[in-house]
Design an enzyme around this catalytic site. Structure first.
Site, PDB file in Angstrom:
ATOM      1  CD  GLU A  99      -3.642  -1.980   7.823  1.00  0.00           C
ATOM      2  OE1 GLU A  99      -2.496  -2.081   7.386  1.00  0.00           O
ATOM      3  OE2 GLU A  99      -4.324  -0.951   7.656  1.00  0.00           O
ATOM      4  CB  SER A 129       4.636  -1.800  12.431  1.00  0.00           C
ATOM      5  OG  SER A 129       4.290  -0.467  12.711  1.00  0.00           O
ATOM      6  N   GLY A 173       2.276   2.298  10.922  1.00  0.00           N
ATOM      7  CA  GLY A 173       3.324   3.318  10.783  1.00  0.00           C
ATOM      8  C   GLY A 173       4.008   3.686  12.088  1.00  0.00           C
ATOM      9  CG  ASN A 219      -1.754   1.211   1.379  1.00  0.00           C
ATOM     10  OD1 ASN A 219      -1.865   2.007   0.440  1.00  0.00           O
ATOM     11  ND2 ASN A 219      -2.368   1.396   2.542  1.00  0.00           N
ATOM     12  CD1 TRP A 220       3.658   0.979  -2.758  1.00  0.00           C
ATOM     13  CD2 TRP A 220       3.771   2.110  -4.694  1.00  0.00           C
ATOM     14  NE1 TRP A 220       4.448   0.257  -3.622  1.00  0.00           N
ATOM     15  CE2 TRP A 220       4.541   0.936  -4.826  1.00  0.00           C
ATOM     16  CE3 TRP A 220       3.688   2.968  -5.798  1.00  0.00           C
ATOM     17  CZ2 TRP A 220       5.229   0.597  -5.991  1.00  0.00           C
ATOM     18  CZ3 TRP A 220       4.372   2.634  -6.959  1.00  0.00           C
ATOM     19  CH2 TRP A 220       5.137   1.466  -7.052  1.00  0.00           C
ATOM     20  CE  LYS A 221      -0.217   3.388   4.660  1.00  0.00           C
ATOM     21  NZ  LYS A 221      -0.156   3.513   6.096  1.00  0.00           N
ATOM     22  CD  GLU A 272      -2.976   5.695   6.575  1.00  0.00           C
ATOM     23  OE1 GLU A 272      -2.964   5.702   5.336  1.00  0.00           O
ATOM     24  OE2 GLU A 272      -2.058   5.217   7.266  1.00  0.00           O
ATOM     25  CG  HIS A 310      -6.035   2.196   5.035  1.00  0.00           C
ATOM     26  ND1 HIS A 310      -5.598   3.133   5.939  1.00  0.00           N
ATOM     27  CD2 HIS A 310      -5.046   1.278   4.931  1.00  0.00           C
ATOM     28  CE1 HIS A 310      -4.384   2.792   6.357  1.00  0.00           C
ATOM     29  NE2 HIS A 310      -4.027   1.667   5.755  1.00  0.00           N
TER      30      HIS A 310
HETATM   31  P1  PGA Z   1       2.566   0.342   7.804  1.00  0.00           P
HETATM   32  O1  PGA Z   1       1.156   0.648   7.127  1.00  0.00           O
HETATM   33  O2  PGA Z   1       3.075  -0.951   7.241  1.00  0.00           O
HETATM   34  O3  PGA Z   1       3.408   1.521   7.447  1.00  0.00           O
HETATM   35  O4  PGA Z   1       2.321   0.235   9.277  1.00  0.00           O
HETATM   36  C1  PGA Z   1       0.235  -0.374   6.877  1.00  0.00           C
HETATM   37  C2  PGA Z   1      -1.025   0.189   6.294  1.00  0.00           C
HETATM   38  O5  PGA Z   1      -1.475   1.257   6.709  1.00  0.00           O
HETATM   39  O6  PGA Z   1      -1.612  -0.407   5.387  1.00  0.00           O
END
Ligand code: PGA
Length: 262
Positions: A177, A222, A183, A12-14, A105, A103
């Site tokens: 998640e 993470s 992150g 997931n490159w966001k 976010e 997600h």
């Molecule tokens: P992360 O993000 O691996 O940087 O913790 C995972 C995600 O949000 O999909």
């Protein structure tokens, strides 16, 4: 649950990287580094605007050397007056196979609700995409011992209205998640994550009434090349990788480690 398919590793490159050139070179380093995989399906989810170009560089966008593409979101209608949105059908017709939905976010920054997420999931299934549904609790909810309550609420509200559809379509991926693990370099330890996986399976069996849905359960939060194996060893069907998917060497290491497991 589905044990036969390959382990799935999703990048997931966001909202990264900053330029198309960087996106192309990231993808090319990943492809070169990974080579052929036997047991892993890699899914790269870049920002929308890079998707067609990156897919164009692969065989007709349908994936290349075990590599498929996904988007990080979609809308819940297939066409119409919805400024700024992208429909599941557009993604599918472009050759995209997967879509991340719900997600945290987006739930937090854009106020996406379970109702919206449920509609997106339905539209994605209708269009023939494979949805990757994210669920997870905040740190505060976890401290209050509410993890199971929250996950069960999210699953019920997203899935119950589309239970018929799920019996027909067999490709749904659910990612556990924990929001506090995203992150932060503070992943949920594999044993706790596994307990939560069992709980998620219990809820899904109940929701599906006869256990007839085919669902894979993934872990995200993470993940790096050192801890990735632990989650797959313990029984997760795959991983959702954020930060580490932007570091080609690290991502390649993750894929190679997982590929050796079976
Ligand atoms: P992360 O993000 O691996 O940087 O913790 C995972 C995600 O949000 O999909």
């Amino acid at each position: 649950m589905n044990n036969e398919q390959k382990t799935i590793v999703i990048g997931n490159w966001k909202m990264n990287p900053q330029t198309l050139g960087q996106a192309e070179s990231l993808l090319s380093s990943i492809k070169k580094g990974v080579g052929e995989t036997k047991n892993v399906e890699i899914v790269i989810c870049p920002p929308y605007i890079y998707l067609p170009i990156l897919m164009g560089a692969s065989a007709f966008g349908q994936g290349y050397d075990g590599l498929a593409f996904g988007s990080q979101n979609c809308f819940w209608k297939q066409s119409g007056a919805f400024t700024g949105e992208i429909s599941p059908e557009m993604l599918k017709k472009m050759g995209c196979q997967y879509v991340i939905i719900g997600h945290s976010e987006r739930r937090q920054n854009l106020r996406e609700t379970n109702k919206m997420i449920s509609k997106k999931l339905k539209a994605a299934l209708d269009a023939g995409l494979k949805p990757i549904l994210c669920i997870g609790e905040t740190e505060e909810q976890r401290k209050q011992g509410k993890t199971e309550e929250i996950l069960s609420f999210q699953l019920r509200n997203v899935l119950s209205k589309i239970s018929q559809l799920l019996t027909v379509h067999c490709s749904l991926f659910i990612v556990y998640e924990p929001i506090w693990a995203i992150g932060t370099n503070n992943p949920c330890n594999p044993k706790d994550a596994f307990k939560t996986k069992l709980f998620i399976e219990k809820v899904l069996t109940k929701l599906s009434k006869n256990g007839s849905w085919t669902i894979s359960i993934l872990y995200g939060g993470s993940i790096d090349s050192k801890n990735a194996k632990d989650y797959v060893d313990i029984g997760f069907n795959g991983l959702l990788v954020g930060n580490a998917s932007l570091k080609p060497k690290e991502f390649v290491k993750i894929v190679k480690t997982i590929d050796k497991i079976r």
